[in-house]
Design a protein around this motif. Structure first.
Motif, PDB file in Angstrom:
ATOM      1  N   GLN A  32      36.898  37.532  41.921  1.00 49.02           N
ATOM      2  CA  GLN A  32      37.967  37.752  40.993  1.00 49.02           C
ATOM      3  C   GLN A  32      37.293  38.203  39.618  1.00 49.02           C
ATOM      4  O   GLN A  32      37.749  39.154  38.968  1.00 49.02           O
ATOM      5  CB  GLN A  32      38.681  36.718  40.873  1.00 49.02           C
ATOM      6  CG  GLN A  32      39.775  36.197  41.827  1.00 49.02           C
ATOM      7  CD  GLN A  32      40.922  35.124  41.198  1.00 49.02           C
ATOM      8  OE1 GLN A  32      40.199  34.070  40.934  1.00 49.02           O
ATOM      9  NE2 GLN A  32      42.023  35.348  41.378  1.00 49.02           N
ATOM     10  N   THR A  67      37.527  42.022  38.381  1.00 48.84           N
ATOM     11  CA  THR A  67      37.968  42.031  36.912  1.00 48.84           C
ATOM     12  C   THR A  67      37.271  42.872  35.946  1.00 48.84           C
ATOM     13  O   THR A  67      37.461  43.880  35.340  1.00 48.84           O
ATOM     14  CB  THR A  67      38.145  40.810  36.221  1.00 48.84           C
ATOM     15  OG1 THR A  67      39.129  39.920  36.879  1.00 48.84           O
ATOM     16  CG2 THR A  67      38.874  40.918  34.787  1.00 48.84           C
ATOM     17  N   VAL A  94      42.519  47.730  43.654  1.00 52.56           N
ATOM     18  CA  VAL A  94      42.310  46.449  44.170  1.00 52.56           C
ATOM     19  C   VAL A  94      43.045  46.243  45.478  1.00 52.56           C
ATOM     20  O   VAL A  94      44.318  46.093  45.321  1.00 52.56           O
ATOM     21  CB  VAL A  94      42.512  45.452  43.187  1.00 52.56           C
ATOM     22  CG1 VAL A  94      42.154  44.016  43.701  1.00 52.56           C
ATOM     23  CG2 VAL A  94      41.593  45.622  41.710  1.00 52.56           C
ATOM     24  N   LEU A 134      43.226  43.417  48.196  1.00 42.99           N
ATOM     25  CA  LEU A 134      42.986  42.120  48.298  1.00 42.99           C
ATOM     26  C   LEU A 134      44.017  41.452  49.139  1.00 42.99           C
ATOM     27  O   LEU A 134      45.315  41.491  48.595  1.00 42.99           O
ATOM     28  CB  LEU A 134      42.874  41.562  46.774  1.00 42.99           C
ATOM     29  CG  LEU A 134      42.065  40.148  46.708  1.00 42.99           C
ATOM     30  CD1 LEU A 134      40.906  40.335  47.133  1.00 42.99           C
ATOM     31  CD2 LEU A 134      42.109  39.636  44.934  1.00 42.99           C
ATOM     32  N   THR A 166      46.933  39.058  50.257  1.00 38.35           N
ATOM     33  CA  THR A 166      47.886  38.222  49.793  1.00 38.35           C
ATOM     34  C   THR A 166      47.486  36.753  49.479  1.00 38.35           C
ATOM     35  O   THR A 166      46.660  36.057  50.271  1.00 38.35           O
ATOM     36  CB  THR A 166      49.254  38.030  50.619  1.00 38.35           C
ATOM     37  OG1 THR A 166      49.564  39.425  50.705  1.00 38.35           O
ATOM     38  CG2 THR A 166      50.264  37.298  49.923  1.00 38.35           C
ATOM     39  N   LYS A 186      45.499  38.799  42.913  1.00 37.43           N
ATOM     40  CA  LYS A 186      45.604  39.733  42.196  1.00 37.43           C
ATOM     41  C   LYS A 186      46.297  39.733  41.090  1.00 37.43           C
ATOM     42  O   LYS A 186      45.849  40.299  40.069  1.00 37.43           O
ATOM     43  CB  LYS A 186      46.341  40.916  43.028  1.00 37.43           C
ATOM     44  CG  LYS A 186      45.600  41.285  44.271  1.00 37.43           C
ATOM     45  CD  LYS A 186      46.471  42.402  45.166  1.00 37.43           C
ATOM     46  CE  LYS A 186      47.839  41.795  45.665  1.00 37.43           C
ATOM     47  NZ  LYS A 186      47.342  40.806  46.694  1.00 37.43           N
ATOM     48  N   THR A 187      47.221  38.654  40.724  1.00 37.01           N
ATOM     49  CA  THR A 187      48.008  38.752  39.697  1.00 37.01           C
ATOM     50  C   THR A 187      46.954  38.326  38.232  1.00 37.01           C
ATOM     51  O   THR A 187      47.298  38.729  37.422  1.00 37.01           O
ATOM     52  CB  THR A 187      48.988  37.675  39.953  1.00 37.01           C
ATOM     53  OG1 THR A 187      49.991  38.114  40.850  1.00 37.01           O
ATOM     54  CG2 THR A 187      49.778  37.460  38.602  1.00 37.01           C
ATOM     55  N   ILE A 230      43.857  38.864  37.972  1.00 30.65           N
ATOM     56  CA  ILE A 230      42.964  40.138  37.810  1.00 30.65           C
ATOM     57  C   ILE A 230      43.801  41.098  36.642  1.00 30.65           C
ATOM     58  O   ILE A 230      43.344  41.371  35.799  1.00 30.65           O
ATOM     59  CB  ILE A 230      42.489  40.963  38.829  1.00 30.65           C
ATOM     60  CG1 ILE A 230      41.590  39.857  39.624  1.00 30.65           C
ATOM     61  CG2 ILE A 230      41.897  42.090  38.561  1.00 30.65           C
ATOM     62  CD1 ILE A 230      41.307  40.555  41.132  1.00 30.65           C
ATOM     63  N   ASP A 286      51.642  47.539  40.553  1.00 34.98           N
ATOM     64  CA  ASP A 286      51.706  46.493  41.726  1.00 34.98           C
ATOM     65  C   ASP A 286      52.271  46.974  42.609  1.00 34.98           C
ATOM     66  O   ASP A 286      53.054  48.126  42.593  1.00 34.98           O
ATOM     67  CB  ASP A 286      52.181  45.157  41.294  1.00 34.98           C
ATOM     68  CG  ASP A 286      52.364  44.242  41.814  1.00 34.98           C
ATOM     69  OD1 ASP A 286      51.219  44.141  42.800  1.00 34.98           O
ATOM     70  OD2 ASP A 286      52.765  43.173  41.826  1.00 34.98           O
ATOM     71  N   LEU A 319      47.266  47.683  42.440  1.00 37.58           N
ATOM     72  CA  LEU A 319      47.115  46.563  43.091  1.00 37.58           C
ATOM     73  C   LEU A 319      47.638  46.410  44.473  1.00 37.58           C
ATOM     74  O   LEU A 319      48.932  47.103  44.622  1.00 37.58           O
ATOM     75  CB  LEU A 319      47.635  45.316  42.328  1.00 37.58           C
ATOM     76  CG  LEU A 319      47.201  45.109  40.869  1.00 37.58           C
ATOM     77  CD1 LEU A 319      47.946  43.957  40.446  1.00 37.58           C
ATOM     78  CD2 LEU A 319      45.709  44.838  40.632  1.00 37.58           C
ATOM     79  N   THR A 320      47.241  46.015  45.542  1.00 35.37           N
ATOM     80  CA  THR A 320      48.217  46.027  46.762  1.00 35.37           C
ATOM     81  C   THR A 320      47.242  44.966  48.006  1.00 35.37           C
ATOM     82  O   THR A 320      46.232  44.869  47.785  1.00 35.37           O
ATOM     83  CB  THR A 320      47.807  47.475  47.627  1.00 35.37           C
ATOM     84  OG1 THR A 320      48.987  47.293  48.789  1.00 35.37           O
ATOM     85  CG2 THR A 320      46.616  47.985  47.813  1.00 35.37           C
ATOM     86  N   ALA A 321      47.958  44.501  48.832  1.00 33.96           N
ATOM     87  CA  ALA A 321      47.506  43.757  49.556  1.00 33.96           C
ATOM     88  C   ALA A 321      47.322  44.563  51.056  1.00 33.96           C
ATOM     89  O   ALA A 321      46.381  44.285  51.845  1.00 33.96           O
ATOM     90  CB  ALA A 321      48.386  42.488  50.146  1.00 33.96           C
TER      91      ALA A 321
END
Length: 616
Positions: A145, A149, A159, A161, A163, A167-168, A170, A264, A294-296
């Motif tokens: 993390q 960052t 990013v 990463l 679930t 991510k939140t 970061i 997101d 951001l994504t999983a």
């Protein structure tokens, strides 16, 4: 770190290393990316230049960094990859025991523009605050993390990463530092749904302490005049992508003040989705800002991931999977089991009837030449939609009656969709869809005298009149009750996923007869369907709150429960429908195995091939 109510900043300030990009080996990183996220790098001219975030030219924010695949090089060489606020000049200070300066920001030289053109308003930077970047100490330090960052602060970063791996956090740290560095700058966080927006607001308040009087959440329910006023008076905005796109287009969003945009669920950034439109407009206006995506689940194909990178002007990819050395210690075991459920005799006969209706229509389109070499049992609605688009663009079919072909495609797509419902959710949802379609347009006209389809409909009616329950519902109840025999119903949590809204109704009806220990509720989107009313955002928030507190221990969710939401750790995920896309299955599985070991049970029917051609 103290809470935001005291308006204090986190106590730990840390430098970004002066060689944070020079040492980045793109090809080595790419080799670690799994099959979902593989990229070819053969055509990169300068691997070490990727993601440096250097601006050039007339302050237009064009960056040198590329994150493109070889398949796109011909088309994208001139595309903007990164919009930067400033060119950073590294300063090396060896003492790591005190807050250490980061590279001092030097404004990009601005050349004369042609008459009539205006340049972006320069961003005012707090030179004292910009000597350090701050990372919170009120959460456990995780190396991955911290590293991600640091990267995201100085490069437009995607990013990816799994679930539950943070991510939140970061995003909150990046937003907070841009809030410090640019006292007049505006920061935007955008997410597809209000629950996701509210989740990030909580993180920014509790983790990094952004003062609440500077923040506002804006959805389509807020009137445009109010949004225009807030764009002028607030600094940190939590919005849906549709609101952001509309307010940029209308001029309500003060784009020249934007310094940071966080996106997101970035895998949605394809085609004309609002994420893409908003970023296109910002780039067209030459806005200088940092973008963090951001994504999983970045995508199931290389080209899909590449499209996200291109559309969001990403210059650096930070990808981790659950087996990476810096992540694996935070990942728990997740047992995955595919449970095959035998279809009842009626369902088997109905299925055969549908295939019997489908076969001659596929044969007719094959004879015409618009379907080539395909077994009718392997087709799906998605494949047929693609074939129809190709047919519409062809110029060599002058002998064909286009109206007839369009009609055949429409009938086939509907038949395959009903067949998909039968194979995934049982007789009742399939019957209800068939009943509606038999009263509509060309399908009704074409099928009204088809003896086989009428026979299938009659079988459906007879089966439903006998009250026979779906075998998948029976198996689901068996799995659930067995789970609560070995897990405390007061502390254990379960999510049941179903892609089809009407199937949620059937599942809730079945759960309603179990009594204790099952305390179930539904979690669905806002739109109302044919037979079910949607849930407002207020109701959705209340459902999640009660699920966390233990008032409910089972949630029956549609796709709204798949993406991003910090629902809480669950012990068991039941996927009622197996035929969904691999990415969505990954998202479902990510709901468990986050803080302790978890289990995923996937219910499939015996004649159905898991994750086959029908998933799309």
């Amino acid at each position: 770190m103290t809470s935001s109510s005291s308006n204090k900043v986190p106590p730990l300030a840390i430098i970004v290393d002066d060689d944070d990009d020079e040492g980045f080996d793109w090809e080595a990183a790419a080799r670690e990316i799994d099959v979902v996220c593989q990229f070819t790098t053969n055509n990169y001219n300068d691997a070490n230049g990727i993601g440096k975030g250097k601006g050039k030219g007339k302050g237009k924010g064009k960056g040198k960094g590329k994150a493109s695949s070889s398949s796109n090089n011909n088309n994208n060489n001139n595309k903007q990859r990164q919009s930067t606020l400033h060119e950073f000049v590294p300063i090396s200070i060896p003492n790591m025991e005190t807050p250490i300066p980061i590279p001092i920001p030097i404004p990009i030289p601005i050349e004369e523009e042609e008459e009539g053109e205006s340049l972006p308003t320069p961003h005012h930077i707090d030179t004292h605050a910009a000597k350090t970047w701050i990372y919170p100490v009120n959460v456990p330090l995780r190396d991955y993390q911290f590293a991600i960052t640091r990267s995201a602060l100085f490069s437009n970063t995607l990013v990816a990463l799994p679930t539950g791996l943070g991510k939140t956090l970061i995003a909150a740290v990046v937003m907070f530092n841009y809030f410090r560095w640019f006292p007049n700058g505006k920061i935007v966080f955008t997410a597809p749904s209000r629950p996701l927006v509210m989740q990030q607001i909580e993180a920014c308040h509790n983790i990094v302490g952004i003062p609440q009087h500077w923040t506002i959440d804006m959805t389509g329910q807020l009137t445009p005049p109010k949004r225009a006023r807030f764009w002028k008076t607030k600094r940190v905005f939590f919005v849906t992508p549709q609101v952001l796109e509309k307010d940029i287009h209308s001029g309500k969003c003060l784009v020249n003040s934007l310094v940071c945009l966080v996106i997101d669920e970035a895998h949605r950034a394809t085609g004309n989705y609002s994420y893409c439109e908003a970023v296109r407009q910002l780039m067209a206006l030459q806005v200088q800002l940092r973008i963090l995506a951001l994504t999983a689940t970045p995508g199931s194909k290389q080209q899909t991931v590449q499209d996200v990178i291109d559309n969001l002007h990403i210059s650096k990819l930070e990808y981790r999977n659950e087996t990476d050395h810096d992540v694996i210690s935070y990942v728990h075991d997740r047992k995955i089991e595919l449970i095959q459920v035998a279809m009842g005799q009626d369902a088997v006969q109905i299925n055969n009837n549908f295939l019997e209706v489908i076969r001659p229509i596929v044969a007719r389109l094959t004879d015409i030449g618009v379907i080539q070499n395909r077994d009718y049992r392997t087709l799906s609605p998605c494949v047929l939609l693609e074939m129809r688009e190709k047919f519409r663009s062809r110029q060599d079919l002058s002998h064909v009656n286009y109206g007839d072909v369009e009609g055949y495609f429409g009938v086939l797509i509907t038949l395959y969709y009903i067949h998909k419902l039968l194979s995934s959710h049982g007789i009742r949802p399939a019957y209800e869809m068939l009943e509606r379609k038999m009263k509509q347009g060309f399908f009704a006209k074409f099928m009204s005298k088809n003896e086989v389809i009428l026979k299938a409909k009659q079988l459906m009616q007879q089966s439903l009149s006998h009250g026979a329950s779906s075998p998948k519902l029976s198996k689901m109840l068996e799995v659930l009750l067995e789970h609560f025999k070995t897990n405390d119903p007061q502390n254990s949590r379960v999510i049941i996923f179903s892609n089809y809204r009407e199937s949620v109704r059937d599942i809730m009806d079945a759960l309603g007869s179990t009594g204790e220990p099952v305390r179930a509720t539904q979690f669905i989107g806002q739109s109302s369907g044919k037979t079910m009313k949607g849930q407002s955002q207020k109701v959705q928030q209340a459902v999640l709150k009660k699920f966390r507190s233990g008032s409910y221990n089972v949630i029956v969710a549609t796709s709204i429960g798949e993406e991003g939401l910090d629902i809480m750790e669950v012990d068991l995920v039941i996927s009622f429908d197996a035929n969904i896309s691999p990415l969505r299955m990954i998202q479902r599985m990510g709901r468990t195995g986050r803080k302790h070991d978890g289990r995923v049970d996937i219910l499939g029917l015996s004649f159905y091939l898991f994750l086959g051609n029908f998933y799309c």
